[in-house]
Design a protein around this motif. Structure first.
Motif, PDB file in Angstrom:
ATOM      1  N   ASN A  46       0.375   4.005   1.543  1.00  0.00           N
ATOM      2  CA  ASN A  46       0.745   4.594   3.075  1.00  0.00           C
ATOM      3  C   ASN A  46       2.139   3.244   3.696  1.00  0.00           C
ATOM      4  N   CYS A  47       2.417   2.517   3.165  1.00  0.00           N
ATOM      5  CA  CYS A  47       2.970   0.903   4.331  1.00  0.00           C
ATOM      6  C   CYS A  47       4.521   0.731   2.969  1.00  0.00           C
ATOM      7  N   SER A  82       6.687   9.139   1.995  1.00  0.00           N
ATOM      8  CA  SER A  82       6.201   9.058   3.571  1.00  0.00           C
ATOM      9  C   SER A  82       5.544   7.909   3.886  1.00  0.00           C
ATOM     10  N   ALA A  83       4.746   7.536   5.202  1.00  0.00           N
ATOM     11  CA  ALA A  83       4.105   6.541   5.543  1.00  0.00           C
ATOM     12  C   ALA A  83       3.562   6.986   6.963  1.00  0.00           C
ATOM     13  N   ASP A  84       2.488   5.802   7.048  1.00  0.00           N
ATOM     14  CA  ASP A  84       1.969   5.580   8.419  1.00  0.00           C
ATOM     15  C   ASP A  84       2.884   4.695   9.961  1.00  0.00           C
ATOM     16  N   PRO A  85       2.488   4.941  10.702  1.00  0.00           N
ATOM     17  CA  PRO A  85       3.252   3.846  11.955  1.00  0.00           C
ATOM     18  C   PRO A  85       3.192   2.967  11.653  1.00  0.00           C
ATOM     19  N   ASP A  86       4.175   2.348  11.831  1.00  0.00           N
ATOM     20  CA  ASP A  86       3.858   1.033  12.259  1.00  0.00           C
ATOM     21  C   ASP A  86       2.838  -0.089  12.678  1.00  0.00           C
ATOM     22  N   SER A  87       2.720   0.588  14.102  1.00  0.00           N
ATOM     23  CA  SER A  87       1.016   0.104  14.451  1.00  0.00           C
ATOM     24  C   SER A  87      -0.484   0.251  13.356  1.00  0.00           C
ATOM     25  N   VAL A  88       0.006   0.793  12.095  1.00  0.00           N
ATOM     26  CA  VAL A  88      -0.887   0.414  11.146  1.00  0.00           C
ATOM     27  C   VAL A  88      -0.206  -0.318   9.902  1.00  0.00           C
ATOM     28  N   CYS A  89       1.508   0.173   9.399  1.00  0.00           N
ATOM     29  CA  CYS A  89       1.522  -0.967   8.965  1.00  0.00           C
ATOM     30  C   CYS A  89       2.381  -1.687   9.580  1.00  0.00           C
ATOM     31  N   TYR A 145      -6.801  -1.689  13.747  1.00  0.00           N
ATOM     32  CA  TYR A 145      -7.578  -0.689  12.773  1.00  0.00           C
ATOM     33  C   TYR A 145      -8.889  -1.742  12.740  1.00  0.00           C
ATOM     34  N   GLN A 149       0.791  -1.135  -0.085  1.00  0.00           N
ATOM     35  CA  GLN A 149      -0.024  -0.271   0.255  1.00  0.00           C
ATOM     36  C   GLN A 149       1.009   1.287   0.201  1.00  0.00           C
TER      37      GLN A 149
END
Length: 192
Positions: A74-75, A175-182, A98, A72
């Protein structure tokens, strides 16, 4: 008599100092004149080369090309070249807070990992569970790793070796979402 004694003493000095050598014995050059240039040693070649192309949604190993799911936007994986660290027949992922399926145990089959620049072991590729369907193959749906079909994933798992160098081509978001999302980017500890 003095000259005979002097000659005998000189001969004794030559014999004990080794100043005279036989014709067949090579004389060692003086230490200062020895010049040794080290022989260039080529860089060690990787155990194996693998290519992941995120734009073409393919993984190439041993001359074979397999369709994959991409990551993705974002990841992103966040690396351009990685080295395979380990392989796991199954790897249990942390619960994904999530989604509504928080009680679902996410077990990845035929998982292959690498160590990132922060020295964390992370998931690189895995095989989809047949019960999950094959909807993500050919699309961007991974939360920080790529997936193969069950049959292809098993073949790649058997073929890839720890130490393999994996080149990751294609576009990855800056840029990416944090590891908690990814969650595929979270560190692997034990078999989790």
């Amino acid at each position: 008599m003095l000259s005979t004694t002097a000659l005998a003493a000189a001969a004794l000095t030559v014999v004990t100092s080794g100043a005279l050598r036989s014709a067949t014995e090579a004389a060692a050059p003086p230490a200062a004149s020895v010049s040794r240039t080290p022989t260039p040693v080529p860089s060690p070649t990787p155990v194996q080369r693998v290519t992941i192309d995120l734009d073409a949604h393919t993984l190439t190993i041993k001359g074979r090309r397999f369709p994959i799911s991409g990551v993705q936007d974002n990841c992103p994986i966040g690396e351009r070249a990685v080295t395979v660290t380990a392989k796991y027949p199954t790897l249990t992922m942390p619960p994904n807070k999530y989604t509504r399926l928080t009680k679902y145990v996410d077990v990845r089959q035929w998982a292959v990992t690498f160590t990132d620049r922060r020295h964390h072991e992370r998931l690189l590729m895995w095989a989809l569970d047949p019960s999950a369907g094959l909807n993500s193959i050919g699309h961007n749906s991974g939360a920080g790793s790529v997936a193969l079909s069950p049959r292809d994933g098993k073949w790649v798992y058997d073929a890839i070796k720890p130490g393999a160098r994996v080149e990751i081509k294609g576009r990855q978001a800056a840029s990416a979402d944090p590891d908690s999302v990814c969650y595929d980017r979270q560190p692997v500890i034990g078999d989790h």
